[in-house]
Scaffold this active site. Structure first.
Site, PDB file in Angstrom:
ATOM      1  N   SER A  21      16.254  67.587  12.597  1.00 56.00           N
ATOM      2  CA  SER A  21      16.718  68.910  13.042  1.00 56.00           C
ATOM      3  C   SER A  21      16.003  69.457  14.274  1.00 56.00           C
ATOM      4  CB  SER A  21      16.567  69.925  11.909  1.00 56.00           C
ATOM      5  OG  SER A  21      17.520  69.670  10.907  1.00 56.00           O
ATOM      6  N   LYS A  36      18.097  69.971  17.145  1.00 53.88           N
ATOM      7  CA  LYS A  36      18.914  71.173  17.340  1.00 53.88           C
ATOM      8  C   LYS A  36      18.412  72.019  18.513  1.00 53.88           C
ATOM      9  CE  LYS A  36      20.420  71.175  12.541  1.00 53.88           C
ATOM     10  NZ  LYS A  36      20.015  71.465  11.151  1.00 53.88           N
ATOM     11  N   TYR A  44      26.484  64.356  16.943  1.00 49.45           N
ATOM     12  CA  TYR A  44      25.455  65.130  16.245  1.00 49.45           C
ATOM     13  C   TYR A  44      24.424  64.203  15.589  1.00 49.45           C
ATOM     14  CZ  TYR A  44      23.427  67.947  12.470  1.00 49.45           C
ATOM     15  OH  TYR A  44      22.566  68.553  11.588  1.00 49.45           O
ATOM     16  N   TYR A  88      14.317  76.586   8.379  1.00 55.40           N
ATOM     17  CA  TYR A  88      15.211  76.588   7.227  1.00 55.40           C
ATOM     18  C   TYR A  88      15.071  77.916   6.472  1.00 55.40           C
ATOM     19  CZ  TYR A  88      15.379  71.579   8.278  1.00 55.40           C
ATOM     20  OH  TYR A  88      15.515  70.378   8.888  1.00 55.40           O
ATOM     21  N   VAL A 129      13.659  67.172   8.899  1.00 55.60           N
ATOM     22  CA  VAL A 129      13.337  66.476   7.643  1.00 55.60           C
ATOM     23  C   VAL A 129      12.679  65.123   7.884  1.00 55.60           C
ATOM     24  CG1 VAL A 129      15.030  67.654   6.189  1.00 55.60           C
ATOM     25  CG2 VAL A 129      15.690  65.565   7.425  1.00 55.60           C
TER      26      VAL A 129
END
Lengths: 303, 303, 303, 303
Positions: A61, A64, A186, A238, A256
């Protein structure tokens, strides 16, 4: 500073044995839990590293942040027509909120939001995955950075929940491209393999008013860097964004794969990594390392 | 600085006519929409004010900062057994999340959270409303601060939704005292009438590492001040916390009376006020004023 | 028929030991779990009873059938402006749906719906609790029926969740009267102490096209009786309405006192009672008894 | 009876102009709104028809009754490990409940439930679509029944929301087969083109204790027929199950093609059809026709 990171490296390793390696895809489940690395990249170009700071790991992540930055470079504030910028208050892969809010994800750091951002890049670039990889190489000054094909394949095999979110957003008209193509881009970005040192250098533009030191150029505008930091502060960890803000008080984004990047605006970036995660999906030892560092340095987001 | 607040005062008044005065209780609905005030209190004790900065208005949710601070002084981190510190992602008076999370509110800045905090103060003080009022007086150095009895009565008459939340939390065992008594204390605190100048001085401890300048003493520990700022940054602006963080980038707390307090850590507090609100319940002109000030000064939470 | 109810009485007692007596209020928690009664009242006036069929127990949610009938008698179809008539799909005491649907409960057999119905009766009758008790006496032909004061007091002491629902509905303008008064009427009705025989006779009007045999008169119109049966079929058994419809296939209403009333339209009513409940709040032995009876008689709702 | 259906045909046509033809897929949007047909099939084999009762239309969700019946024939009560049988209380294509209940749909008559049932048939049959079509032919005694290829293609092109549900269930392990293959079977079944007469005959087994008159054999066990009727009663009319039960009081299943099948157990089946739908997705004129018929005949589910 080198002494500090060495000391943190030692203390963070005491956390080995706490938390669990991500197991939602087989390729991540195989990671060695007893790894820890930390790298600091100051705005004047010094890099301090300790432990396994040069081991490449799956950015997951943290990607992102790249996706968001690249998309904001193309679309500027029109991006926010497709994705919100407020905390979600729900698990990062929830469909409930997405349905209630008619396919517009709360922010770009939950999965649905990052998938929308990836869709924007698929519209803008002929080969979005290659574009992202190349930018990661140039930002970090490391031409050997790769997309891990095994991780990518594993993500694809276990795409059901992300596919559910993408199809739901497509049903609401918020995905323009073919769902499979968007997911592939992605997942490619999430499957980048980078080290703590790579990430600390690559994302230093967020600490340096948008100036990317390895590229030697202004990568994004200063106010855009500040704004991305604000989103990281409110949405980057998160479900534990508030807890982390309370304890550490720095803009950060975790993945993660066990990595966390934190920004000390005006000063430096810090990337810590250790694969074992807590129940929120944030690395136990990396969080602890950042807490130690923030307390030691008295660095505060807001000072 | 005086020149800057004067200029902001002028420009913010151009927003008159946009937004609507809160009408959820009659006592607030009567406010004059065409009011604007701004006050800055620097850490070295200078106060700069413009417009209606000395008019007292209903602090409403800004009271949640007092409630939280006073409760943390008594309970320290055990307070977090009763209330979370993560963004809610839901409207500030939602029962849905409260039910799903078994009566533990997401954070102390949504109504349910502030009611739990008020219950803690009812357990700790014989006359909690008086205690809060007295602390507000001492923090601001203004002994004439009052609880507005008309606003308090109006809140009480229209308590149904807050009563619903309080009873739901009591059903889950998260309210120890009589619901009517807890609501009365909560409404009393929201009904404090204070001016921009009062609030900028009173809350300056959040900018000054916990030191309260009007009291001349350390009011809370430095790290606690930093932590409250983090919660304000992530949760202080109702549903628009992320938007405000993106545009302004400062810890802040707003109330439906039209006031907003913002913290520039290490430097100063700013309180702006104007009664007309946007659809999120945040003052239109006060938000605009803070945006102007943040851009002018280049003050960034994180620098 | 007497032979059948005797046999069912014997077989149902084999379920003793399964399930748990309701403990949400102390007054119910004291019930003896090893009780079972069954009573059948045919449309031609025969009563067949076995076991503890003449022991009075707390009717609890079975009262919702009385509340609905009495309110429909006064308000006819305008009642449905205040409460829906579709299954809720949520726990009987959920606030989430109530909030999403702006204070209009899904149906009159969930708590919120029955509280709205009670509010309607408070508007219509000077002494609603007494009115309901008197109707229960006349419908069952038993003048000794009482409201159990200990149960009523216990309900009141533990009213938090019901109070939360009532205040939420009041916030949406769907409760006209004082919340405390409405809850008192609602709890009074739930606290009626009646036996299986009482209930089978009292509710026989639902099997007999609206004709109340103990009163010797048409209590409600035939089509209204049919319609109440439909609501019982779709909404009468808490979250297990579909399961019960699948297994038993009769309109029914259960209460946490352990009673269940079932309707065999055109033929008879059956009331079974045993205090130990399953996880849905329905009596284990009483459900089993009704399943046995339905299978034995081949009585089908729809034949 | 012929006179009654003729009269209903005339009166139902007065509803032309109310409601809207389904437009979620282009192939349905082209339907002529001014069509109405009704057919009754009695258990002794008489067929009464009026209006456009022999026009084939898209069965859409009525197919869920076939899917459920065929799957129960193979899996019996083990089917309920995969899908519930309680009303959902949520829109028929909601993902929120599906996520909250970890991928187990509430009942087989919402889309997610029917997709799970289709997955079961994909596991059981080499060519499930062909199997379903062949059974529809045999049950109705009409060998010319076809799957409408244009509707099927249109469903496929607009599959995003159903794909989202299927992938979400697969993420929870509740879909065994390839999502594309399952959706194809599901859409094929929904794309069956049948007339009122076809459907009234084909589904008469539900009125006749499981005996299929066109096949001349027991198609399912009598108690299974009764149980399917119960599910239709509680869950058959989308969000309006309770309203329909209140007004009409018969087990029924509607489809967005404008058809509704209703069961009068022990007596007959009725199928009415007219393309214009109300806001719940149920045909305006067909509902009205069934209400007229139920009132005329005094047929009650429960008598």
């Amino acid at each position: 500073m080198q002494q500090l990171v060495d000391e943190i490296n030692e203390r963070a390793r005491a956390k080995f044995g706490t938390g669990r390696v991500a197991d939602y895809i087989p390729a991540l489940a195989e990671q060695n839990a007893n790894k820890f690395g930390i790298a600091v990249c100051t705005n004047d170009g010094q890099v301090y590293a300790a432990g396994d700071a040069r081991d490449a790991f799956s950015v997951q992540s943290i990607a992102k942040v790249f996706l968001l930055t690249l998309s904001l470079r193309v679309y500027q504030d029109t991006l926010w027509e497709r994705v919100g910028l407020n905390p979600s208050g729900m698990p990062f892969n929830s469909l409930t909120q997405l349905e209630a809010e008619r396919g517009k994800p709360r922010n770009p750091f939950i999965n649905a939001g990052a998938i929308v951002v990836a869709d924007r890049l698929v519209s803008a670039f002929a080969t979005p995955s290659k574009h992202i990889r190349d930018v990661a190489r140039r930002l970090s000054g490391n031409e050997s950075i790769l997309i891990d094909a095994r991780v990518l394949e594993s993500e694809w095999q276990h795409r059901s929940r992300n596919a559910a979110m993408a199809y739901l957003m497509k049903a609401f008209g918020n995905i323009d491209n073919d769902v499979d193509q968007v997911l592939h881009s992605y997942f490619s970005c999430c499957s980048l393999a980078m080290s703590c040192v790579d990430l600390a250098i690559a994302l230093n533009y967020l600490a340096a008013d948008g100036h990317a030191q390895a590229m030697g150029e202004q990568f994004i505008a200063a106010d855009l860097a500040r704004r991305i930091n604000s989103i990281m502060f409110t949405c980057g960890m998160y479900d534990a964004a508030g807890d982390f803000a309370y304890r550490v008080g720095l803009p950060a984004k975790s993945g993660v794969g066990g990595g966390i990047i934190a920004i000390v605006p005006g000063k430096m970036t810090v990337c810590a990594w250790s694969p074992a995660l807590d129940e929120n999906g944030n690395s136990v030892a990396a969080q602890y390392a950042l807490e130690l560092l923030a307390n030691e340095m008295g660095c505060e987001f807001g000072r």
